[in-house]
Scaffold this motif. Sequence first.
Motif, PDB file in Angstrom:
ATOM      1  N   ALA A  12       6.642  -8.854  -2.234  1.00 38.99           N
ATOM      2  CA  ALA A  12       5.349  -8.843  -1.550  1.00 38.99           C
ATOM      3  C   ALA A  12       5.085  -7.489  -0.900  1.00 38.99           C
ATOM      4  CB  ALA A  12       5.308  -9.953  -0.502  1.00 38.99           C
ATOM      5  N   ALA A  13       6.130  -6.869  -0.377  1.00 38.11           N
ATOM      6  CA  ALA A  13       5.947  -5.570   0.277  1.00 38.11           C
ATOM      7  C   ALA A  13       5.481  -4.519  -0.716  1.00 38.11           C
ATOM      8  CB  ALA A  13       7.249  -5.131   0.938  1.00 38.11           C
ATOM      9  N   ALA A  14       6.011  -4.569  -1.955  1.00 37.10           N
ATOM     10  CA  ALA A  14       5.602  -3.590  -2.963  1.00 37.10           C
ATOM     11  C   ALA A  14       4.151  -3.805  -3.369  1.00 37.10           C
ATOM     12  CB  ALA A  14       6.519  -3.683  -4.186  1.00 37.10           C
ATOM     13  N   VAL A  15       3.763  -5.069  -3.531  1.00 32.63           N
ATOM     14  CA  VAL A  15       2.373  -5.363  -3.891  1.00 32.63           C
ATOM     15  C   VAL A  15       1.439  -4.936  -2.762  1.00 32.63           C
ATOM     16  CG1 VAL A  15       0.738  -7.177  -4.524  1.00 32.63           C
ATOM     17  CG2 VAL A  15       3.084  -7.255  -5.398  1.00 32.63           C
ATOM     18  N   ALA A  16       1.809  -5.239  -1.530  1.00 33.28           N
ATOM     19  CA  ALA A  16       0.966  -4.877  -0.388  1.00 33.28           C
ATOM     20  C   ALA A  16       0.796  -3.370  -0.260  1.00 33.28           C
ATOM     21  CB  ALA A  16       1.554  -5.462   0.895  1.00 33.28           C
ATOM     22  N   ARG A  17       1.763  -2.611  -0.763  1.00 28.69           N
ATOM     23  CA  ARG A  17       1.646  -1.147  -0.709  1.00 28.69           C
ATOM     24  C   ARG A  17       0.512  -0.628  -1.587  1.00 28.69           C
ATOM     25  NH1 ARG A  17       7.155   1.200  -2.411  1.00 28.69           N
ATOM     26  NH2 ARG A  17       5.878   3.104  -2.530  1.00 28.69           N
ATOM     27  N   LEU A  18      -0.005  -1.457  -2.474  1.00 28.51           N
ATOM     28  CA  LEU A  18      -1.147  -1.055  -3.293  1.00 28.51           C
ATOM     29  C   LEU A  18      -2.448  -1.038  -2.490  1.00 28.51           C
ATOM     30  CD1 LEU A  18      -0.407  -3.088  -6.559  1.00 28.51           C
ATOM     31  CD2 LEU A  18      -0.144  -0.622  -6.233  1.00 28.51           C
ATOM     32  N   ALA A  19      -2.449  -1.705  -1.351  1.00 29.98           N
ATOM     33  CA  ALA A  19      -3.678  -1.804  -0.554  1.00 29.98           C
ATOM     34  C   ALA A  19      -3.948  -0.504   0.180  1.00 29.98           C
ATOM     35  CB  ALA A  19      -3.551  -2.955   0.443  1.00 29.98           C
ATOM     36  N   ARG A  20      -5.227  -0.218   0.348  1.00 32.89           N
ATOM     37  CA  ARG A  20      -5.653   0.926   1.137  1.00 32.89           C
ATOM     38  C   ARG A  20      -7.154   0.767   1.415  1.00 32.89           C
ATOM     39  NH1 ARG A  20      -2.845   2.173  -1.808  1.00 32.89           N
ATOM     40  NH2 ARG A  20      -1.922   4.161  -2.155  1.00 32.89           N
ATOM     41  N   PRO A  21      -7.669   1.415   2.440  1.00 36.25           N
ATOM     42  CA  PRO A  21      -9.098   1.312   2.749  1.00 36.25           C
ATOM     43  C   PRO A  21      -9.958   1.719   1.549  1.00 36.25           C
ATOM     44  CG  PRO A  21      -7.907   2.336   4.566  1.00 36.25           C
ATOM     45  CD  PRO A  21      -6.933   2.228   3.442  1.00 36.25           C
ATOM     46  N   GLY A  22     -10.999   0.963   1.313  1.00 38.51           N
ATOM     47  CA  GLY A  22     -11.897   1.254   0.204  1.00 38.51           C
ATOM     48  C   GLY A  22     -11.456   0.685  -1.126  1.00 38.51           C
ATOM     49  N   ARG A  23     -10.341  -0.027  -1.175  1.00 39.23           N
ATOM     50  CA  ARG A  23      -9.843  -0.614  -2.421  1.00 39.23           C
ATOM     51  C   ARG A  23      -9.765  -2.130  -2.287  1.00 39.23           C
ATOM     52  NH1 ARG A  23      -4.087   1.289  -4.682  1.00 39.23           N
ATOM     53  NH2 ARG A  23      -5.385   2.996  -5.521  1.00 39.23           N
ATOM     54  N   THR A  24     -10.162  -2.831  -3.338  1.00 42.39           N
ATOM     55  CA  THR A  24      -9.946  -4.273  -3.422  1.00 42.39           C
ATOM     56  C   THR A  24      -8.675  -4.521  -4.216  1.00 42.39           C
ATOM     57  OG1 THR A  24     -12.336  -4.729  -3.356  1.00 42.39           O
ATOM     58  CG2 THR A  24     -10.902  -6.471  -4.208  1.00 42.39           C
ATOM     59  N   LEU A  25      -7.748  -5.237  -3.628  1.00 38.38           N
ATOM     60  CA  LEU A  25      -6.477  -5.556  -4.267  1.00 38.38           C
ATOM     61  C   LEU A  25      -6.480  -7.032  -4.628  1.00 38.38           C
ATOM     62  CD1 LEU A  25      -3.529  -5.103  -5.119  1.00 38.38           C
ATOM     63  CD2 LEU A  25      -2.885  -5.414  -2.705  1.00 38.38           C
TER      64      LEU A  25
END
Length: 364
Positions: free
Chosen positions: A170-183
């Motif tokens: 889950a931590a690796a997937v959450a690292r894909l998130a950032r402002p302005g991006r829909t994950l």
Amino acid sequence: MRTESEGVRTAPEDAACPHDLRHHGDAEVRDDGSALVDLAVNVRADTPPVWLREHIAASLSGLAAYPDGRAARAAVAARHGLPVERVLLTAGAAEAFVLLARALKVCRPVVVHPQFTEPEAALRDAGHTVGRVLLREADGFRLDPAAVPEDADLVVIGNPTNPTSVLHPAAAVARLARPGRTLVVDEAFMDAVPGEREALAGRTDVPGLVVLRSLTKTWGLAGLRIGYVLAAPETVAELERAQPLWPVSTPALAAARACVGAGALAEAARAAHRVAADRAHLIAGLRGFAAHGLRVVEPAEGPFVLVRLPRAAAVRDRLRDLGYAVRRGDTFPGLDEEWLRLAVRDRETVDGFLGALGRALETG
């Protein structure tokens, strides 16, 4: 971004799409007039259970009224500890992919493959040019968040991933998130993972997170079409505006309420442990065919396994002759004709399949 030689392939956004993104496991059993033992479709066998069928049947007396999803929506929200404004009920996860593709204003969507092909198909149908990040067998098809382009404003990934059966941290997937991006995280098979470890459903601290869940896999409701979206209220509202009126039927709403109740969740948890045991039995049997070049992607965490096998297409045809349907893998971007996906079944079914596989490998 890493280069292909470093372990991740990034397909150009304007690459041709040779894969049949509309091919699904049900085609493996529908295209044959004979009755085949189904290891192609990732729906749990012997479902829906009697109690769930009876609950759905009881809802039929209310068909004269328009569907009212408020109670089901509240039940799903309670199941994940969320306010109802963060829940959207859909006609299966497939509808959610279409809503995301049509409603969200994105410029550079990227899909992490190999994975379920409907998200990319929906994005293409909506006119988007879709980028791909292709995970490699040499890396165990595991995610490296750094492989995803920084300018991607929509990223789609499955967890556990269909067809690789890889469960990403889950931590690796959450690292894909950032402002302005829909994950977008497709968790259609997460309830088949004991303890639902690595789930992001229910999280509100990950920016731009959209989690999709399906109730069709564990409960055998593919013909009923019921799933849901968990996301920020503004995203839910945007997707809801793109939905047709009354998109989820009364029987599907009844199923949603039933499948997120305490008793159903306990039954699903028990089923997840049975699936894990049956999967271990299947993998142990498959390892016996290593001399034929068969390799299993491990560790597998979903209710299916992915195998690589020389002459896989011929073996698949031979298995059909022997009464067994398995899922071809070459329709998934990142895979070719040497791949097959096998649904996990009970030990008796698996033992019969392994016997047929041995005969197919001798003659296929």
